[in-house]
Design an enzyme around this catalytic site. Structure first.
Site, PDB file in Angstrom:
ATOM      1  N   HIS A  61      -2.385  -1.434   4.886  1.00 18.75           N
ATOM      2  CA  HIS A  61      -2.892  -3.381   3.835  1.00 18.75           C
ATOM      3  C   HIS A  61      -3.581  -2.605   2.860  1.00 18.75           C
ATOM      4  CE1 HIS A  61      -2.253  -5.060   8.470  1.00 18.75           C
ATOM      5  NE2 HIS A  61      -1.209  -4.626   8.003  1.00 18.75           N
ATOM      6  N   GLU A  63      -6.547  -3.932   2.500  1.00 20.22           N
ATOM      7  CA  GLU A  63      -7.964  -3.226   2.667  1.00 20.22           C
ATOM      8  C   GLU A  63      -7.855  -2.161   3.148  1.00 20.22           C
ATOM      9  OE1 GLU A  63      -5.582  -5.841   4.354  1.00 20.22           O
ATOM     10  OE2 GLU A  63      -7.166  -7.348   5.711  1.00 20.22           O
ATOM     11  N   CYS A  91      -7.685  -8.497   9.406  1.00 19.31           N
ATOM     12  CA  CYS A  91      -6.998  -7.930  11.546  1.00 19.31           C
ATOM     13  C   CYS A  91      -7.763  -7.636  11.731  1.00 19.31           C
ATOM     14  CB  CYS A  91      -5.900  -7.993  11.228  1.00 19.31           C
ATOM     15  SG  CYS A  91      -5.506  -6.129  10.397  1.00 19.31           S
ATOM     16  N   CYS A  94      -7.839  -3.070  10.234  1.00 15.80           N
ATOM     17  CA  CYS A  94      -8.484  -3.635   8.499  1.00 15.80           C
ATOM     18  C   CYS A  94      -9.737  -3.530   9.215  1.00 15.80           C
ATOM     19  CB  CYS A  94      -8.263  -4.041   7.886  1.00 15.80           C
ATOM     20  SG  CYS A  94      -6.438  -4.194   7.220  1.00 15.80           S
TER      21      CYS A  94
END
Length: 152
Positions: A61, A63, A91, A94
């Site tokens: 992801h 992040e 999420c 993260c």
């Protein structure tokens, strides 16, 4: 999307536009269009976008990739004093990474109604981590909506 060169630095919109540029790169690569930027003392030290499909890694992801790049840039395992700008609400995975990296601040554009960390627990982020939401929310949401509209 406006060019980031015309904006004043040290402004939430400036850094969020950089994150939106990263999200656009993800969009063009067929990835869910989320971008992230880590800022420390007014300097961008890391930029990233989702690369789940490209890397065949469900943890890739924006992040997480930005956090990894930032810790490498600072040669440190903690990012105290740094801010993370991300186009969409992180999420839970993260948010956990943000917690362990000890980021001081998270700024995101649009809420994530299905997978955002606040749906599960807003306590994932420690109280010491400041949070701001809604920065360029419409632009971030529009990019996500366009991405999924094209796939349906």
């Amino acid at each position: 999307m406006k060019s980031s060169a015309r904006l004043q630095p040290l402004d939430d919109e400036y850094y969020m536009r950089l994150a939106l540029e990263e999200a656009q790169v993800a969009f063009e690569a067929g990835e869910v269009p989320i971008g992230a930027v880590v800022v420390c003392q007014g300097q961008v030290i890391a930029r990233a976008h989702n690369q789940v499909e490209q890397l065949r890694d469900p943890t890739a992801h924006a992040e997480m990739l930005a956090i990894t790049a930032a810790t490498e840039a600072l040669s440190a395992s903690r990012l105290s004093g740094c801010s993370l700008y991300v186009t969409i609400e992180p999420c839970p995975m993260c948010a956990g990474g943000i917690r362990w990296a000890r980021l001081s601040e998270v700024i995101y554009g649009a809420a994530e109604e299905k997978f955002g960390y606040t749906i599960y627990s807003s306590e994932i982020l420690p109280s010491s981590c400041r949070r701001r939401t809604g920065v360029l929310e419409q632009e971030a949401r529009a990019l996500m909506q366009e991405f999924f509209r094209l796939r349906r």
